[in-house]
Scaffold this motif. Sequence first.
Motif, PDB file in Angstrom:
ATOM      1  N   LYS B   9      -7.165  40.420  24.699  1.00  0.00           N
ATOM      2  CA  LYS B   9      -6.670  39.056  24.509  1.00  0.00           C
ATOM      3  C   LYS B   9      -5.374  38.877  25.285  1.00  0.00           C
ATOM      4  O   LYS B   9      -4.411  39.606  25.075  1.00  0.00           O
ATOM      5  N   ARG B  45      -8.259  38.820  14.035  1.00  0.00           N
ATOM      6  CA  ARG B  45      -8.673  37.411  14.147  1.00  0.00           C
ATOM      7  C   ARG B  45      -9.777  37.245  15.191  1.00  0.00           C
ATOM      8  O   ARG B  45     -10.575  36.326  15.109  1.00  0.00           O
ATOM      9  N   ALA B  48     -12.881  38.254  13.380  1.00  0.00           N
ATOM     10  CA  ALA B  48     -13.298  37.210  12.431  1.00  0.00           C
ATOM     11  C   ALA B  48     -13.788  35.946  13.133  1.00  0.00           C
ATOM     12  O   ALA B  48     -14.246  35.009  12.471  1.00  0.00           O
ATOM     13  N   ILE B  50     -11.927  33.832  14.799  1.00  0.00           N
ATOM     14  CA  ILE B  50     -10.919  32.761  14.816  1.00  0.00           C
ATOM     15  C   ILE B  50     -10.339  32.622  16.222  1.00  0.00           C
ATOM     16  O   ILE B  50     -10.069  31.521  16.689  1.00  0.00           O
ATOM     17  N   LEU B  51     -10.145  33.741  16.895  1.00  0.00           N
ATOM     18  CA  LEU B  51      -9.682  33.734  18.286  1.00  0.00           C
ATOM     19  C   LEU B  51     -10.822  34.216  19.178  1.00  0.00           C
ATOM     20  O   LEU B  51     -11.602  35.084  18.783  1.00  0.00           O
ATOM     21  N   GLN B  52     -10.853  33.669  20.378  1.00  0.00           N
ATOM     22  CA  GLN B  52     -11.875  34.124  21.322  1.00  0.00           C
ATOM     23  C   GLN B  52     -11.268  35.172  22.246  1.00  0.00           C
ATOM     24  O   GLN B  52     -10.162  34.948  22.769  1.00  0.00           O
ATOM     25  N   PHE B  78     -13.456  37.855   5.421  1.00  0.00           N
ATOM     26  CA  PHE B  78     -12.154  37.986   6.090  1.00  0.00           C
ATOM     27  C   PHE B  78     -11.036  37.606   5.118  1.00  0.00           C
ATOM     28  O   PHE B  78     -11.085  36.559   4.480  1.00  0.00           O
ATOM     29  N   PRO B  80      -7.041  36.989   5.305  1.00  0.00           N
ATOM     30  CA  PRO B  80      -5.903  36.923   6.236  1.00  0.00           C
ATOM     31  C   PRO B  80      -4.604  37.395   5.591  1.00  0.00           C
ATOM     32  O   PRO B  80      -4.540  37.592   4.379  1.00  0.00           O
ATOM     33  N   PHE B  84      -3.220  30.832   2.974  1.00  0.00           N
ATOM     34  CA  PHE B  84      -3.227  29.364   2.989  1.00  0.00           C
ATOM     35  C   PHE B  84      -4.531  28.855   2.377  1.00  0.00           C
ATOM     36  O   PHE B  84      -5.618  29.156   2.867  1.00  0.00           O
ATOM     37  N   VAL B  85      -4.375  28.102   1.299  1.00  0.00           N
ATOM     38  CA  VAL B  85      -5.554  27.509   0.656  1.00  0.00           C
ATOM     39  C   VAL B  85      -5.304  25.998   0.516  1.00  0.00           C
ATOM     40  O   VAL B  85      -4.217  25.524   0.783  1.00  0.00           O
ATOM     41  N   SER B 132       0.103  25.118  -7.690  1.00  0.00           N
ATOM     42  CA  SER B 132       0.990  25.703  -8.696  1.00  0.00           C
ATOM     43  C   SER B 132       0.857  27.227  -8.742  1.00  0.00           C
ATOM     44  O   SER B 132       1.473  27.877  -9.573  1.00  0.00           O
ATOM     45  N   ILE B 142      -7.909  34.363  -2.579  1.00  0.00           N
ATOM     46  CA  ILE B 142      -8.572  34.536  -1.283  1.00  0.00           C
ATOM     47  C   ILE B 142      -9.426  35.812  -1.267  1.00  0.00           C
ATOM     48  O   ILE B 142     -10.552  35.822  -0.766  1.00  0.00           O
ATOM     49  N   LEU B 249      25.169  53.271  14.996  1.00  0.00           N
ATOM     50  CA  LEU B 249      25.099  51.812  14.955  1.00  0.00           C
ATOM     51  C   LEU B 249      26.084  51.248  13.934  1.00  0.00           C
ATOM     52  O   LEU B 249      26.760  50.245  14.166  1.00  0.00           O
ATOM     53  N   PHE B 250      26.187  51.936  12.785  1.00  0.00           N
ATOM     54  CA  PHE B 250      27.103  51.463  11.746  1.00  0.00           C
ATOM     55  C   PHE B 250      28.558  51.747  12.098  1.00  0.00           C
ATOM     56  O   PHE B 250      29.447  51.024  11.691  1.00  0.00           O
ATOM     57  N   ARG B 252      29.895  51.869  15.213  1.00  0.00           N
ATOM     58  CA  ARG B 252      30.419  51.162  16.399  1.00  0.00           C
ATOM     59  C   ARG B 252      31.182  49.923  16.013  1.00  0.00           C
ATOM     60  O   ARG B 252      30.785  49.202  15.097  1.00  0.00           O
TER      61      ARG B 252
END
Lengths: 571, 252
Positions: B9, B45, B48, B50-52, B78, B80, B84-85, B132, B142, B249-250, B252
Amino acid sequence: MNFSIADPRDGSAGFRDILLPKWLSLRNRLRRERSGAGTRLLLLVLLGGVFWAGAFAVSYRVLRYFKGVEEIGPLLAGKLLGVGLLAFAAILLLSNLITTLSTFFLAKDLDMLVAAPVDWVWFYLSKLTETLAHSSWMVVLMIVPMLTAYGIVFNGGPLFPLVAAGVLLPYFVLPTVVGSVITLALVNIFPARRARDLLSLVALLLMGGLVLFLRFAQPEQLARPEGFRNLLEFIATLRAPSHPLLPSEWASASLMNWLLRVRDPLPPFLLWSTAAAFVVIGASFHRRLYAPGFTKSQEGANRGKVGSMGARVLGGLLSWLPVTRREFVLKDVRLFFRDATQWSQLILLAVLLIVYVYNIRALPLYTGERVPYVVVTLVVFLNQGLAGFVLAAIAARFIFPAVSLEGRQLWLLRSSPLDLRAMLWSKYWVGTVPLLVLALTIGFITNQMLQAPPFMLVLSTLTTVSYTLAVGALALAMGVFYPQFETENAAQIPTSFGGLAFMLAAVCLLTVIIVIEAVPVADQLQAWQAGAAVDFPGSLILALGLVVAACASATVLPLHLALRKLSRMEV
Amino acid sequence: MIQLENLTKRYGKFTAVDRISLTIPQGELYGLLGPNGAGKTTTMRMIAGILQPTAGRALIAGIDVNADPIAAKRRLGFIPDRPFVYDKLTGIEFMRFVAGLYGQSGPELERRIGELLELFELRPWGAELTESYSHGMRQKLIIASALLHRPEVIVVDEPMVGLDPRSARLLKDLLREFVSRGGTVLMSTHTLEIAEAMCDRIAIVHGGKIAAAGTLAELRTQTASGDVPLEELFLKLTGGLSEHELSELFDR
């Protein structure tokens, strides 16, 4: 990079810090759109230009006319401005009520801002500014051509734009503060999502009421010199806008005083001082009520059980459909009637239809005189165009958003064995069948009112059916090509670029239909005037055939392209 | 069975998934691991539908998802990563709608919906609008919906996010039971302990490519690591800051 713990007194975010991301987001979006969509920008500029030119031309013509009326001309212009500003103030207040809910309570950046060490005054002022910008830009666009006409007709001079800006700023601030305080109080009583539903409904009812009020006030009388006496009576009845305590009246007085060279500092003083005082009062309300309101806004909307009687009945009626299509239709119907931002648009639809039928009723065909056959036929013919436009507006509201509303749930449809063709057709019929019923009802009622001749009845009915089927397909297809998956409010989807493109396409189709049918209809009228019999000649049948062919192409082709786009759509 | 053949992809010049080839046989739970942006979700995806894919193909039970999507998707469940519902549907209505997408209805379906709601402890909420629901409840809804049509293959992206420990345990048991009965599962996760405990084989994806694949023992051999835990293997293959670098890192 330093990850050591900082001194807690080091600083907090201010006005600029809070608004900067908004500005940067807007700039980035504009840049991205500018680089990728020249045609889109050109179209928007063109349409905006046409709108501005039209609004300016109407305002200019009316004001020139008023200016020519001795003694009371400037008074009329002032009254007109007062009424205009009062109407805009009402729109602004409604718009602010809804926008405040988003900016202060539902926006995605709020968790971060509320958790950050941001001074409450800066938070309030920056969110108030954001609300003002979101809720007022459309009114600004509408007000500019009108005020330009005032400035030119009354020789406002080069400083007039600055004076207008100085007057409009506090005029815009006042409804923003009032709207934010009302919403603040509401959110403290209801959860934010419930409040949003409630406010959407109230706003639409008030907006519908305002449109009906303005229409039934018969503004067309202003355009008729012989109705001038009525105009005076009309203005005399409009006492409310002349109330000295209305800010729109102060704004109107400030502008007219400048244009008529009257020295009176009181109106601008009242405007600015009241706006400043309201901001302070609004801030004190914010300080007391925002924290509990924001907490309440985190609550869910509805924990009650929902009724499903209607859906059960509909399910029974649709039992002949295959299960996938039946469940799809049921789902769409349920979502429509449970989402206040969707079903409440039926109120606007009702208002639109009332105004439309009233307009037909108000035509001077009902003065008691015998109206010539030619005029009636012409009005019936032109009514097709008007009805076509109304149908396109309804399709933009209800069919165009159909695919966008699938939005984030598209993963489910795409990963399931749902045939996309079935989905598209299901959405097409769910939107188009009610539209067709409505179109035929409107056509029947208005043709009855206009006492249309039989050949026009046949022509109008067949045209309406073909056009409605095409407009449904165009709306759905444009919705696939310009989806608004991120928009949560269904009412905002038709106002997007795609909605505009659909309206343009529908108007183009309508123009084609009218042009095709105009010639045979004109031939018919000429034949009638020459004393020939009026029947249904070959030229009319040919025209109808062409219209049906054009509409069939406008139905099949968009749906075919939409299906192709949908199957390639990546979410 | 899931087969990926040179699955690719590209988004413009950016290659999100680069010629991934995999075969996951029936009765196997396969784990897909990798850092953020490695291409796991894009791969799932594409499987599933959803994407080609830009190139290559994905097959479910021997059926090409792009050539015959409807037949392939009938065999797939599937789940995800983001639940999202439809907010304005109740849990039961949502499940009925999903079943409808797979052509199912009737008393048998109603019974199964009831069972699945019971299993995921959603029965008291079944008649309420999903707006709710909490994140975890939506996730469970899901998952339950993906099991309605009794799929042969389950593709599940980050299944444990938002689930309480009891539900997470239930899902683990459920997936293991599913594969023991001949089902196939492809699961992505960031929780390496879960991958280690649950997966029969694992692929570590990095920069859109498979950096290593096999059983845990095979991965150790491939990377010439000793008897180290999966976390060490993962960091070795995908890169990561050492303790010394973090400390710097801490400071410096």
